[in-house]
Motif scaffolding. Structure first.
Motif, short mmCIF file in Angstrom:
data_model
loop_
_atom_site.label_atom_id
_atom_site.label_comp_id
_atom_site.label_asym_id
_atom_site.label_seq_id
_atom_site.Cartn_x
_atom_site.Cartn_y
_atom_site.Cartn_z
N TRP A 164 -36.84 7.51 51.15
CA TRP A 164 -37.92 8.17 51.88
C TRP A 164 -39.11 8.37 50.95
CZ3 TRP A 164 -39.93 9.02 56.38
CH2 TRP A 164 -40.85 10.04 56.57
N TRP B 274 -40.03 5.11 55.32
CA TRP B 274 -38.83 4.66 54.59
C TRP B 274 -39.15 3.35 53.88
CZ3 TRP B 274 -34.57 7.38 53.68
CH2 TRP B 274 -34.33 8.51 54.48
N LEU C 183 -35.86 5.41 60.55
CA LEU C 183 -34.66 4.66 60.20
C LEU C 183 -33.51 5.15 61.08
CD1 LEU C 183 -33.21 2.68 58.26
CD2 LEU C 183 -32.87 4.61 56.68
N SER D 287 -29.48 4.61 61.69
CA SER D 287 -28.28 3.97 61.16
C SER D 287 -27.24 3.79 62.25
CB SER D 287 -27.67 4.81 60.03
OG SER D 287 -26.42 4.23 59.68
N VAL E 294 -28.78 5.81 51.19
CA VAL E 294 -29.95 6.43 51.82
C VAL E 294 -30.42 7.63 50.99
CG1 VAL E 294 -30.79 7.57 53.91
CG2 VAL E 294 -29.20 5.66 54.10
N GLY F 85 -33.16 10.68 50.53
CA GLY F 85 -34.14 11.48 51.25
C GLY F 85 -35.18 12.08 50.33
N THR G 18 -29.18 14.12 62.99
CA THR G 18 -30.27 14.25 62.02
C THR G 18 -29.83 15.15 60.86
OG1 THR G 18 -31.13 16.04 63.39
CG2 THR G 18 -32.17 13.88 63.66
N PHE H 264 -33.82 14.69 55.17
CA PHE H 264 -33.89 13.24 55.44
C PHE H 264 -34.77 12.99 56.67
CE2 PHE H 264 -30.36 14.00 52.78
CZ PHE H 264 -30.26 12.88 51.96
N LEU I 220 -34.76 10.16 59.96
CA LEU I 220 -33.48 9.44 59.87
C LEU I 220 -32.60 9.88 61.03
CD1 LEU I 220 -31.39 7.66 58.29
CD2 LEU I 220 -30.60 9.80 57.24
#
Ligand SMILES: Cc1cc2nc3c(=O)[nH]c(=O)nc-3n(C[C@H](O)[C@H](O)[C@H](O)COP(=O)(O)OP(=O)(O)OC[C@H]3O[C@@H](n4cnc5c(N)ncnc54)[C@H](O)[C@@H]3O)c2cc1C
Length: 491
Positions: A109, A116, A130, A132, A347, A349, A370, A374, A377
């Motif tokens: 991030w 991102w 983003l 996932s 990942v 953040g 969430t 982050f 995301l």
């Protein structure tokens, strides 16, 4: 200048494809799916072992917006589910939006630019959001057994089935009697010379009740889609009804008695039956459905070993009682790591912290989707959003709806980023963990893949599936920080 997309999606399984399709249907075309494999399908591309099938009826284990009338059986087999996902991707024009053979290596991030930065095996790009869909059961697990890695015969995990090995007549060892093993053991038993199944914990199994789909039903569903919708709703309600068994001990006992009766009807030998009888409360581990596993275990070429495995030496598996058994092939039916997903290490953040570090052992999120720290995301099938009793596709669709609402809230407020407040995440998880307390998953007397290393259930939603959908029906901005952009959003 790096390529920039509005939404980057990791994975092209049910979650990633569903997200992409719904973005398209809601007029968002600026997205890209990265998929490390060569095909869509995720779970259903990777798990090609003989007998692979879903254990939720296909009417429900499919997208609500893409029903299929002509499933060959009530419970779709792997090739058919894979075919469904392929054709659904094609039907909605998603395939061209997928970058195959592209593995996410890192997503970081960039707080200043509110985006991102993604580093993949085929290059770098940036994304505002983003998502996932990297999968809850995707990282195969092997038990820690000294010498296992040096087994001198062929060795593979059920999710990486070696179709190039002809197993006919061979001595085959299977480690594990979980959801995958009980599907492939009956098929293996028919082919191999000798089959030895190493079991740590027996599982509760109920009959599958499968049947081929009749022509009449297919015709009716095609002619009157409302009937198909009604059937889906009925299957959903029946699955939800099973939830009572997890929460109400008297109903759980009834289910347990039914499963025991089924075991007795299948296995006459009292010694074998005792070995196959679980010692924990039904529901603590996923209840498995099979109409041929017990019978397969009674065949003359099958041995069930319950002594713990001590070590592996060459082609021999040594058990705690001192027995050495020799094998040509060793198959791991040992499942997946659901509580420490590999993607969490990739990942980063705010401040460069990885999700794995932020969780430090205990995964948690707000609404299973969430995570504080982050921004932008969204995790599909994130912490405490999986189910033990109903279709995960239903949860995935509910989460996708929630992501769309979050994107709409961002658009409406002109925010460049959205991130849950630490307090709302904490409050939410306190409630989730309180609701899990004394549940069968935590206190039912088993260890399962639902629990992390410390015994905390970080995977399951503690209520009925419909309650999850209700909980994400609206996006409550008071649970979030919505921030305006500081710099133009370009990479
Ligand atoms: C054998 C088996 C049977 C199951 N049966 C059922 C069932 O009957 N009912 C049920 O509800 N659930 C079942 N499940 C759970 C199943 O995982 C979910 O139902 C569903 O398939 C999950 O979809 P997904 O898209 O979230 O993840 P997946 O299908 O796992 O897809 C994830 C995708 O992400 C890709 N990916 C992961 N990491 C990266 C990366 N770093 N870079 C790029 N791509 C990446 C993977 O290659 C994969 O294609 C089963 C699971 C297994 C393993």
């Amino acid at each position: 200048m790096l390529q920039h997309v509005k939404v980057a999606i990791i994975g092209a399984g049910f979650a990633g494809l569903g997200m992409a399709i719904q973005l398209t249907r809601h007029g968002v075309d600026d997205f890209l799916i990265i998929e490390r494999g060569a095909e869509v399908g995720g779970t259903w591309r990777d798990n090609t072992y003989p007998g692979a099938a879903c254990d939720i009826r296909s009417d429900l284990y499919s997208f609500s917006f893409a029903p299929r009338a002509d499933w060959k059986f009530r419970y779709g087999r792997q090739p058919e589910i894979l075919d469904y996902l392929r054709s659904t991707a094609d039907q909605f024009g998603i395939r061209s939006r997928i970058q195959f053979h592209t593995e996410l290596l890192e997503a970081a991030w960039d707080d200043a630019a509110s985006l991102w930065r993604l580093n993949t095996s085929t290059g770098e790009f940036t994304a505002s959001v983003l998502v996932s869909g990297a999968g809850p059961l995707i990282d195969p697990v092997w038990p820690r057994i000294p010498g296992l890695e040096h087994f001198a015969g062929e060795r593979f995990h059920s999710s990486r089935w070696r179709h190039d090995i002809d197993l006919a007549g061979l001595r085959v060892a299977v480690i594990g009697t979980g959801a995958s093993a009980i599907q492939f053991v009956p098929e293996l038993q028919k082919q191999v010379g000798e089959l030895t199944v190493f079991q740590r914990t027996p599982t509760w199994i109920v009959p599958r009740g499968d049947a081929p789909t009749t022509e009449r039903r297919v015709r009716l569903f095609r002619r009157f889609p409302v009937l198909q919708r009604a059937s889906r709703a009925w299957v959903f309600r029946s699955a939800e009804a099973r939830f009572a068994g997890f929460r109400t001990p008297s109903i759980g006992s009834l289910m347990q008695r039914f499963a025991l009766r089924y075991l007795r009807s299948q296995v006459a030998d009292p010694v074998l039956r005792a070995k196959l009888t679980p010692r924990y409360r039904i529901g603590c581990k996923r209840i498995l459905v099979s109409s041929n596993f017990y019978r397969a275990m009674t065949r003359s070429n099958v041995e069930l070993v319950t002594d713990p495995i001590d070590s592996v030496e060459g082609r021999f598996v040594l058990t705690a009682d001192g027995t050495r058994r020799e094998f040509d092939v060793l198959i791991g039916g040992t499942g997946f790591n659901a509580t420490e997903p590999a993607v969490a290490r990739l990942v980063r953040g705010v401040g460069g912290t990885t999700l794995a570090e932020a969780w430090s052992g205990h995964m948690e999120a707000l609404h299973g989707t969430t995570v504080a720290g982050f921004p932008n995301l969204f995790l599909l099938v994130g912490p405490n959003s999986a189910l033990g009793h109903n279709s995960i596709v239903y949860i995935i669709e509910a989460q996708i709806g929630y992501v769309l609402k979050a994107l709409e809230a961002m658009r409406a407020s002109g925010a460049a980023s959205v991130v849950p407040t630490a307090e709302s995440q904490k409050r939410y998880n306190r409630k989730v963990q309180a609701d899990l307390e004394n549940s069968v998953w935590v206190s039912g007397g088993c260890s399962s893949y639902y629990l992390d290393a410390s015994g905390r259930n970080t995977t399951l939603w503690p209520h009925r599936a419909a309650q999850f959908r209700r909980s994400v029906r609206r996006f409550d901005s008071s649970e979030y920080h919505l921030e305006q952009a500081r710099l133009p959003t370009a990479g």
